[in-house]
Enzyme design. Structure first.
Site, PDB file in Angstrom:
ATOM      1  N   SER A  15      22.507   5.676  47.961  1.00 19.06           N
ATOM      2  CA  SER A  15      21.333   6.482  48.195  1.00 19.06           C
ATOM      3  C   SER A  15      21.194   6.979  49.634  1.00 19.06           C
ATOM      4  O   SER A  15      20.332   7.815  49.928  1.00 19.06           O
ATOM      5  CB  SER A  15      20.075   5.679  47.845  1.00 19.06           C
ATOM      6  OG  SER A  15      19.933   4.561  48.711  1.00 19.06           O
TER       7      SER A  15
ATOM      8  N   SER B  69      24.426   1.409  48.450  1.00 19.64           N
ATOM      9  CA  SER B  69      23.809   2.627  48.984  1.00 19.64           C
ATOM     10  C   SER B  69      24.183   2.950  50.415  1.00 19.64           C
ATOM     11  O   SER B  69      23.905   4.047  50.895  1.00 19.64           O
ATOM     12  CB  SER B  69      22.281   2.531  48.879  1.00 19.64           C
ATOM     13  OG  SER B  69      21.858   2.729  47.560  1.00 19.64           O
TER      14      SER B  69
ATOM     15  N   LYS C  64      16.990   7.255  57.782  1.00 20.61           N
ATOM     16  CA  LYS C  64      16.804   7.437  56.342  1.00 20.61           C
ATOM     17  C   LYS C  64      15.315   7.500  56.050  1.00 20.61           C
ATOM     18  O   LYS C  64      14.534   6.697  56.578  1.00 20.61           O
ATOM     19  CB  LYS C  64      17.461   6.271  55.607  1.00 20.61           C
ATOM     20  CG  LYS C  64      17.469   6.390  54.096  1.00 20.61           C
ATOM     21  CD  LYS C  64      18.266   5.247  53.462  1.00 20.61           C
ATOM     22  CE  LYS C  64      18.297   5.374  51.950  1.00 20.61           C
ATOM     23  NZ  LYS C  64      19.112   4.321  51.309  1.00 20.61           N
TER      24      LYS C  64
END
Length: 486
Positions: free
Chosen positions: A161, A185, A86
């Protein structure tokens, strides 16, 4: 036979050790897959989950790993496995923007702790994945990177996210990925993409100061199987000198033998609505199917109620955000408010408003009450089972500034359509998200398996049983849908 780009990490390691597969072959397969189907914002690619590839250095690392397997030396627990990172998990010397247009040239001065752990275990970071701005939304789009789309249905979001990580896993770009979770997330993208996401208890996996001190947040793994999520979680976990809240490692141990049989006699609390969440009919049906499968395997499943409301949970969360994440975002974006996504502006305004209305003490008092109610409801049970999201999907490019309409009515904030944030309020509880079925809109749904504080083995045991009883591993979004118009 499973396409090589969909090979799970645990099987890949076994094949590496037996010399039936080379790390170079696996990396080449996921690289080819990424190049073929990810596309880009400019090309209208149907996925657009990747911010940056590191293929040249990854190939060098894969060749080195292959040499180690041939010699039998330095065989780390992730040796030769490609891992998607990420973007917020910084890599030293590379850009670290948090999805912010104004920060697109910022360079990370050091590796994030989880990156160091992965590389120290022999994992190979070969690409980085998209997020919404500041990882503050449950959709994944930004002015910087454009719209990330769900491989199962490109008109819909992979969630956020960690939506880039979820989309990358589902599309076959990597067997493992990093994620983070401050309100869902990790678990929401896992639910929307048919993957596995793990929110570890607060402190188990080290974070980056100063927001590592935020007791809602945590970094963790995503994968396509429960065993792979445990593998990466065990590598990430443990004390770190830069995170004062980090805890000793407590390795997750999966059940020996028949995973489905291991749930016989376990007591599972089923809660469909967590109070008054307006759960969609297809989400409810899939959650009940999971509960029925566990009961058929010998678990004792009893349905319970909780005294929560979406409004109360949202109010408690935004009071918390008003004193930590909100001000941090205000500081980071003060020089360029005109460059921000609309959902970022809305998040900061909501956090600011909550902090003006409620004291920090008011928020802690509300959190303590919620934690006590959860503990009372779970007394006598091994785990709690519930949906990850009340709504089955979100539009890929949606911002939902006016809230979200559900079968149960209109919610003033779209976060109230998700059932994850309450377990960040109770963030010492481990939570594993696993697939539960398909929604009517053509993307997966997921359930959350919630454990008592720091009882990680229980959630993984039940997760492994769900995976064995309702197999998902060979279900992939192939052929991938054609790109949608930009």
């Amino acid at each position: 036979m499973t396409d090589l780009h969909y090979l799970d990490a645990t099987t890949a390691l076994r094949l590496f050790r037996s010399k039936e597969l080379s790390p170079v072959e696996l990396l080449s397969a996921v690289m080819e897959r990424t190049g073929a189907v990810n596309g880009s914002r400019a090309s209208g690619g149907s996925i657009n989950a990747v911010t940056e590839t590191l293929f040249d250095e990854a190939l060098s690392a894969a060749r080195s790993a292959a040499d180690s397997y041939r010699s039998g030396r330095n065989l780390g627990p992730l040796l030769g496995l490609p891992v998607a990172a990420k973007e917020k998990h910084g890599l030293k010397g590379r850009t670290l923007s948090q999805g912010l247009m104004a920060r697109r040239e910022d360079i990370s001065p050091a590796n994030h702790p989880v990156i160091d752990r992965i590389r120290g275990a022999g994992g190979i970071i070969h690409l980085r994945t998209t997020t919404p701005e500041f990882s503050c939304a449950t959709v994944t789009h930004s002015p910087l990177w454009g719209v990330t789309r769900n491989p199962w249905n490109p008109r819909l979001s992979p969630g956020g996210s960690s939506g880039g990580s979820g989309a990358a896993l589902a599309a076959g770009f990597a067997p493992l990925a990093t994620a983070s979770d401050i309100a869902g997330s990790t678990r929401l993208p896992a639910s929307f993409t048919g993957t596995v996401g793990y929110k570890a208890p607060y402190g188990r996996i080290p974070g980056l100061a100063p927001l590592a001190a935020d007791h809602y947040r945590g970094d963790g793994p995503m994968a396509r199987t429960v065993a792979d999520a445990a593998l990466l979680a065990n590598v990430m976990a443990g004390r770190h000198p830069d995170d004062h809240a980090s805890l000793p490692s407590a390795p997750v141990i999966l059940p020996d033998g028949d995973a489905a049989a291991s749930v016989a006699g376990k007591r599972i609390a089923l809660c469909i609505r967590l109070g008054n969440y307006p759960v969609a009919a297809d989400v409810e049906a899939n959650t009940r199917a999971v509960a029925a499968a566990l009961q058929e395997a010998g678990a004792v499943v009893e349905e319970i109620e909780l005294p929560w409301t979406t409004e109360m949970i949202s109010r408690t969360m935004f009071t918390h955000f008003g004193y930590l994440l909100g001000p941090a975002m205000e500081d980071e974006t003060a020089g360029s408010p005109e460059l921000l996504a609309d959902y970022t502006v809305r998040f900061m305004a909501d956090a600011r408003r909550a902090a003006a209305e409620f004291r920090f003490l008011d928020g802690i008092t509300a959190e303590t009450r919620i934690q006590g109610q959860l503990a009372a409801a779970m007394a006598g049970y091994d785990v709690l089972l519930c949906p990850a999201s009340a709504v089955a999907s979100l539009d890929a490019d949606g911002s939902y500034l006016d809230g979200i309409t559900t079968a149960g009515g209109h919610l003033e904030h779209y976060w109230q359509g998700h059932m994850t944030g309450v377990f960040n309020i109770a963030n010492r509880c481990p939570v594993l998200a696993v697939p539960s079925g398909m929604a009517d809109c053509g993307i997966p749904t997921g359930v959350q398996i919630v454990g008592h504080p720091f009882d990680e083995d229980a959630v993984f045991a039940v997760g492994a049983a769900v995976e064995a009883l309702l197999p998902w591993h060979d279900r992939h979004p192939d052929p991938l849908p054609v790109p949608v118009p930009s």
